[in-house]
Write an enzyme that holds these catalytic residues in place. Structure first.
Site, PDB file in Angstrom:
ATOM      1  N   CYS A   1       0.050   4.146   2.477  1.00  0.00           N
ATOM      2  CA  CYS A   1       0.998   3.176   3.999  1.00  0.00           C
ATOM      3  C   CYS A   1       2.035   3.785   3.728  1.00  0.00           C
ATOM      4  CB  CYS A   1       0.333   2.340   4.174  1.00  0.00           C
ATOM      5  SG  CYS A   1      -0.946   1.184   4.453  1.00  0.00           S
TER       6      CYS A   1
ATOM      7  N   CYS B   1       0.431  -1.589  -0.396  1.00  0.00           N
ATOM      8  CA  CYS B   1      -0.116   0.158   0.269  1.00  0.00           C
ATOM      9  C   CYS B   1       0.683   1.352   0.070  1.00  0.00           C
ATOM     10  CB  CYS B   1      -1.107  -0.174   1.182  1.00  0.00           C
ATOM     11  SG  CYS B   1      -1.774   1.548   1.592  1.00  0.00           S
TER      12      CYS B   1
END
Length: 281
Positions: free
Chosen positions: A36, A33
């Site tokens: 993230c 991600c």
């Protein structure tokens, strides 16, 4: 260490139990991600900056899918803030540092709350006067915080400063007065400082005249002040059975105050609630 990786086996101790001491931010993330990866260094930087005022717990959702499902993580990054074992707030996406900082600040206890917590510890250690001094400082910072008043009233009551405690309790709003802890304090204040005839004299009056309801009421109040709740409730129940209207229904009202004092838990309260209902209806 102000940030660490957690998993299913460590979540309870680190997050749930840890959040009872300081707020815990749980960062649900995954290696694939990109947002993230952008958010993670921001969170870690702030965790170091705040030096333990909150804890950062990082959960890899690929490796801990059960935790992600349990807490309803539908997209990542998802940051959930735990306080006292429960999710208090959350945000999704890679927010800029300024917005993450605002999020954290909303979670952290105020100066008044920190003083209140120190006062609680001092009171538990038997340092009531010092606790009261800190609570007065907290009240000056947050005059509208009624729970600081409740804390002060509780300590004052324990130290026998009845009139000061009653004045604080009387100043509370109806909403706070209805809270179980506060209702119990009000009931304690009501029964504190019982004076007049002693228990033995009142017992003799009742033995000589079973319809001496005034003596029964005074006797019940004495029993409550000694934490002898069952004989107190027996006397109040007998008043109701003999004359429900006595003292403008004072026996029933006093029983309800005793129930507040004891809380709504326990077999004793349940039993006397049933007896009260039977006597009334």
């Amino acid at each position: 260490m102000h940030s660490l990786d957690v998993n299913t086996s460590t979540f309870q101790s680190v997050v749930i139990e840890g959040s009872k001491k300081v707020p815990v931010l749980v960062d649900f993330w995954a290696a694939w991600c990109a947002p993230c990866r952008a958010l993670k260094p921001v969170l870690e930087k702030l965790a170091e900056e705040y030096q333990g005022r909150f804890l950062l717990a990082k959960v890899n959702t690929d490796e801990n899918q059960e935790l992600a499902m349990r807490y309803g993580v539908r997209g990542i990054p998802n940051v959930k803030a735990f306080v006292d074992g429960e999710v208090r707030d959350e945000f999704a996406g890679a927010l800029p540092e300024s917005m993450v900082r605002q999020f954290i600040e909303r979670l952290l206890p105020s100066e008044a709350e920190l003083l209140r917590r120190r006062a609680t510890a001092l009171s538990a250690a038997g340092q009531g006067e010092e606790a009261l001094r800190l609570l007065e400082q907290a009240q000056a910072l947050e005059p509208g915080n009624e729970w600081i008043k409740v804390d002060r009233a509780e300590i004052l009551l324990a130290r026998g400063r009845l009139e000061e405690a009653k004045a604080l309790l009387d100043s509370l709003t109806v909403l706070v007065r209805d809270e179980p802890r506060v209702a119990a304090l009000i009931a304690r204040a009501e029964f504190a400082g019982v004076d007049g005839e002693d228990v033995e004299t009142l017992q003799k009056r009742v033995a000589a005249d079973a319809n001496d309801l005034e003596a029964r009421l005074k006797l019940a109040r004495h029993y409550v002040s000694r934490q002898q709740y069952e004989p107190a409730l027996d006397q109040l129940l007998e008043i109701i059975r003999r004359d429900r209207s006595f003292g403008d229904d004072v026996a029933r009202k006093t029983m309800l105050s005793v129930f507040n004092l004891l809380g709504n838990q326990g077999e004793l309260v349940a039993r006397y609630r049933r007896l009260l209902a039977s006597a009334l209806y």
